[in-house]
Design a protein around this motif. Structure first.
Motif, short mmCIF file in Angstrom:
data_model
loop_
_atom_site.label_atom_id
_atom_site.label_comp_id
_atom_site.label_asym_id
_atom_site.label_seq_id
_atom_site.Cartn_x
_atom_site.Cartn_y
_atom_site.Cartn_z
N LEU A 1 0.87 -1.17 0.00
CA LEU A 1 0.00 0.00 0.00
C LEU A 1 0.90 1.22 0.00
O LEU A 1 1.22 1.80 1.04
CB LEU A 1 -0.92 -0.02 1.21
CG LEU A 1 -2.22 -0.81 1.04
CD1 LEU A 1 -2.86 -1.09 2.39
CD2 LEU A 1 -3.18 -0.06 0.13
N SER A 2 1.34 1.59 -1.19
CA SER A 2 2.32 2.66 -1.34
C SER A 2 1.63 4.02 -1.32
O SER A 2 0.40 4.13 -1.23
CB SER A 2 3.07 2.48 -2.66
OG SER A 2 2.22 2.82 -3.76
N GLU A 3 2.42 5.05 -1.45
CA GLU A 3 1.89 6.41 -1.44
C GLU A 3 0.88 6.61 -2.56
O GLU A 3 -0.07 7.40 -2.43
CB GLU A 3 3.05 7.41 -1.58
CG GLU A 3 2.65 8.85 -1.42
CD GLU A 3 3.86 9.77 -1.41
OE1 GLU A 3 3.71 10.93 -0.97
OE2 GLU A 3 4.95 9.32 -1.82
N ASP A 4 1.05 5.90 -3.66
CA ASP A 4 0.18 6.06 -4.83
C ASP A 4 -0.92 5.00 -4.89
O ASP A 4 -1.63 4.91 -5.89
CB ASP A 4 1.02 5.99 -6.11
CG ASP A 4 2.03 7.13 -6.19
OD1 ASP A 4 1.69 8.25 -5.77
OD2 ASP A 4 3.15 6.88 -6.65
N GLY A 5 -1.08 4.19 -3.84
CA GLY A 5 -2.11 3.16 -3.85
C GLY A 5 -1.52 1.77 -3.78
O GLY A 5 -0.31 1.58 -3.56
N TYR A 6 -2.36 0.77 -4.00
CA TYR A 6 -1.92 -0.63 -3.87
C TYR A 6 -1.16 -1.06 -5.11
O TYR A 6 -1.64 -0.91 -6.24
CB TYR A 6 -3.12 -1.55 -3.65
CG TYR A 6 -2.72 -2.98 -3.35
CD1 TYR A 6 -2.02 -3.29 -2.19
CD2 TYR A 6 -3.03 -4.01 -4.23
CE1 TYR A 6 -1.64 -4.59 -1.90
CE2 TYR A 6 -2.67 -5.32 -3.95
CZ TYR A 6 -1.97 -5.60 -2.79
OH TYR A 6 -1.59 -6.90 -2.50
N VAL A 7 0.03 -1.61 -4.88
CA VAL A 7 0.89 -2.09 -5.95
C VAL A 7 1.16 -3.57 -5.73
O VAL A 7 1.86 -3.93 -4.78
CB VAL A 7 2.22 -1.31 -5.99
CG1 VAL A 7 3.10 -1.83 -7.12
CG2 VAL A 7 1.97 0.18 -6.15
N PRO A 8 0.63 -4.46 -6.58
CA PRO A 8 0.91 -5.89 -6.41
C PRO A 8 2.32 -6.23 -6.81
O PRO A 8 2.88 -5.64 -7.75
CB PRO A 8 -0.11 -6.56 -7.34
CG PRO A 8 -0.33 -5.56 -8.42
CD PRO A 8 -0.23 -4.21 -7.75
N THR A 9 2.93 -7.17 -6.11
CA THR A 9 4.30 -7.59 -6.41
C THR A 9 4.43 -9.09 -6.67
O THR A 9 5.32 -9.51 -7.39
CB THR A 9 5.25 -7.21 -5.27
OG1 THR A 9 4.77 -7.80 -4.04
CG2 THR A 9 5.31 -5.69 -5.10
N GLU A 10 3.56 -9.91 -6.06
CA GLU A 10 3.69 -11.36 -6.20
C GLU A 10 2.31 -12.01 -6.30
O GLU A 10 1.32 -11.48 -5.78
CB GLU A 10 4.41 -11.97 -5.00
CG GLU A 10 5.83 -11.50 -4.80
CD GLU A 10 6.50 -12.18 -3.61
OE1 GLU A 10 5.99 -13.23 -3.17
OE2 GLU A 10 7.52 -11.66 -3.13
N MET A 11 2.27 -13.16 -6.94
CA MET A 11 1.07 -13.98 -6.99
C MET A 11 1.38 -15.36 -6.40
O MET A 11 2.37 -15.99 -6.76
CB MET A 11 0.61 -14.15 -8.45
CG MET A 11 -0.42 -15.25 -8.66
SD MET A 11 -2.06 -14.80 -8.07
CE MET A 11 -2.56 -13.73 -9.42
N ASN A 12 0.53 -15.81 -5.49
CA ASN A 12 0.65 -17.16 -4.93
C ASN A 12 -0.59 -17.94 -5.32
O ASN A 12 -1.66 -17.77 -4.73
CB ASN A 12 0.79 -17.11 -3.40
CG ASN A 12 2.04 -16.36 -2.98
OD1 ASN A 12 3.11 -16.58 -3.54
ND2 ASN A 12 1.92 -15.48 -2.02
N ALA A 13 -0.47 -18.77 -6.34
CA ALA A 13 -1.60 -19.55 -6.83
C ALA A 13 -1.71 -20.84 -6.00
O ALA A 13 -1.43 -21.94 -6.47
CB ALA A 13 -1.43 -19.87 -8.32
N ARG A 14 -2.15 -20.65 -4.75
CA ARG A 14 -2.24 -21.74 -3.78
C ARG A 14 -2.85 -21.18 -2.50
O ARG A 14 -3.14 -19.98 -2.42
CB ARG A 14 -0.85 -22.30 -3.46
CG ARG A 14 0.14 -21.21 -3.05
CD ARG A 14 1.46 -21.77 -2.58
NE ARG A 14 2.50 -20.77 -2.45
CZ ARG A 14 2.67 -19.97 -1.42
NH1 ARG A 14 1.85 -20.03 -0.39
NH2 ARG A 14 3.66 -19.09 -1.38
N SER A 15 -3.01 -22.03 -1.50
CA SER A 15 -3.43 -21.55 -0.19
C SER A 15 -2.29 -20.75 0.43
O SER A 15 -1.14 -21.18 0.41
CB SER A 15 -3.78 -22.72 0.73
OG SER A 15 -4.98 -23.34 0.32
N GLY A 16 -2.61 -19.58 0.96
CA GLY A 16 -1.60 -18.74 1.58
C GLY A 16 -1.80 -18.64 3.08
O GLY A 16 -2.85 -19.01 3.62
#
Length: 474
Positions: free
Chosen positions: A315-330
């Protein structure tokens, strides 16, 4: 929780238990995973649905209550590992080539070879075991999405805004050139590819801070990768958003804070669990949910995905920035479901991933989990330590000013601090009591206080740690 939420929780729990009982009743499962304590939780869930007594293969015991003999046939391998990544890979090697004695024990437990195999490891793809067929396993194409050098193309195809990045070969000059172009003043993050397999827990990440030439980071990454992703280090609260992809729907839950701490020195970030006390602004929450929904639809359409998934970001100054995807239970699914103790979420996710054709009622699940997670917050963290604990224990702790201390006789505790052995040496977990949770606030400062308590009381060496700043609230 209000009466409506409580009734919804009961309705959802009853519905999914009834839905899944015919799927799991009378079935045998061979289950492998790194920690015996965690496998016991899954074994009890399956038993409640009528499954037969399972056979469990664990890399190590872990901290907590082991499954009782009547609950499961338990075999602990006693694997030694230097970190969680090696722990998972060592277990995979054993599963791929089972020792003769272990194979014989499995055959004695399941002489007809009718059991199904569940590999309860977040870093595992589809695997068989001696020769039981996998159940609820993820396809190789699903696991590939965790590769840090591939996911940016997925965000772009899904029309999800992301931070600028460059994918470069593991060449020092190429990485430095990319870092100089992308640095926004706080340094850069270098992420290894998945050449040697999926990695997690920040083990393939390096934060190269301002003034650091990155030479040491390069030397460590070149031993595990052919390519790296370089992106700017972003200030803000690390947060994830989880959902589930059904055959005809995508459901999305509420945000979860990732407790990612910053050591005073070095290029590593310190992952210390996740919690739900923190609240983004309503607009940021809506943005995170939108990102997750679009990603879930793209997962189904591009790789035929089904089952749980999670997106990590800032949740950066400019909003939410995705960095990773976990295609599984987290890990975030646990805190999300803490107020739904009777909901069989893990078996439900397995059934969806397996492709069982059931009336899943996605809207019911989404509403029940979101309402319960909003009502039942968690403020907790956990970490592994090189400090060895031969025995485990639980300490009641009291907040005294800005620090925690062990509670005295007659004092009402603010939280609990659990410690015990792990394959890397020791394991600690801090849980703040629900009545003490300050809703909306970041969990990271509380976890830092708890780890300082561990250093003073138990002799751990977590050292000086700092938390992210919530720029969206300032």
């Amino acid at each position: 929780m209000n009466d409506t939420g409580s009734a919804l929780a009961e309705e959802a729990s009853a519905y999914y238990n009834d839905l899944l009982r015919p799927v799991f009743s009378g079935r045998k499962f061979l289950i492998a995973g790194p920690i015996a304590v965690g496998l016991g939780c899954l074994a009890r869930r399956l038993a409640a649905l009528g499954a037969e007594r399972p056979f469990l293969i664990a890399g190590s015991e872990g901290t907590g209550a082991l499954p009782a003999p009547e609950e499961a046939e338990l075999h602990v391998l006693g694997l030694e590992s230097k970190d969680i990544l090696e722990e998972h890979r060592n277990l995979q090697h054993v599963i791929d080539d089972l020792p003769g004695e272990l194979r014989q024990a499995i055959d004695a437990w399941d002489p007809t070879e009718s059991a199904s195999f569940i590999f309860s490891s977040p870093l595992a793809a589809s695997r068989t075991a001696a020769p039981r067929r996998p159940y609820g396993a993820r396809a190789a194409a699903w696991a590939a999405l965790e590769d840090k050098v591939q996911i940016d193309a997925f965000w772009d195809a899904s029309r999800v805004e992301r931070a600028p990045s460059r994918i470069v070969p593991v060449d020092y000059e190429a990485i430095r050139t990319a870092a100089e172009a992308l640095d926004q003043g706080l340094g850069t993050v270098w992420a290894a590819d998945a050449r040697d397999g999926t990695h997690g827990g920040g083990l393939g990440l390096r934060w190269v801070r301002p003034g650091d030439d990155g030479r040491a980071s390069y030397e460590s990454l070149r031993r595990m990768a052919d390519r790296v992703r370089v992106m700017p280090f972003l200030e803000g609260i690390p947060a994830s958003i989880h959902g589930i992809v059904f055959p005809d729907a995508v459901v999305v839950f509420r945000p979860v804070e990732m407790v990612v701490l910053r050591p005073a020195e070095g290029d590593r970030l310190f992952y210390a669990g996740c919690a739900t006390a923190f609240d983004p602004s309503p607009d940021d929450r809506a943005s995170m949910c939108d990102v997750a929904y679009r990603a879930g639809v793209a997962l189904r359409e591009t790789v035929g995905y089904r089952g749980p998934f999670g997106i990590d970001g800032i949740l950066s100054e400019d909003g939410y920035v995705p960095t990773e995807m976990n295609a599984r239970s987290g890990a975030g699914l646990g805190p999300l479901a803490v107020g739904l103790p009777n909901l069989p979420l893990a078996p439900l996710c397995l059934a969806i991933s397996q492709g069982e054709k059931l009336d899943y009622r996605p809207d019911l699940l989404e509403k029940a989990v979101v309402e319960s997670a909003d009502a039942h917050r968690t403020c907790a963290g956990w970490a592994v330590t090189r400090t060895t604990f031969d025995l485990g224990g639980v300490l009641e702790v009291v907040r005294d000013g800005d620090e925690y201390r062990e509670g005295g006789s007659g004092e009402e505790p603010h939280g609990t601090f659990q410690f015990g052995p792990s394959v890397m040496g020791g394991f600690v977990r801090f849980v703040l009591h629900p009545s003490r949770i300050q809703r909306g606030s970041s969990t990271a400062p509380e976890v830092i206080r708890a780890l300082r308590f561990a250093d003073r009381t138990l002799g751990t060496d977590f050292g000086e740690l700092d938390a992210a700043r919530d720029l969206r609230r300032q």
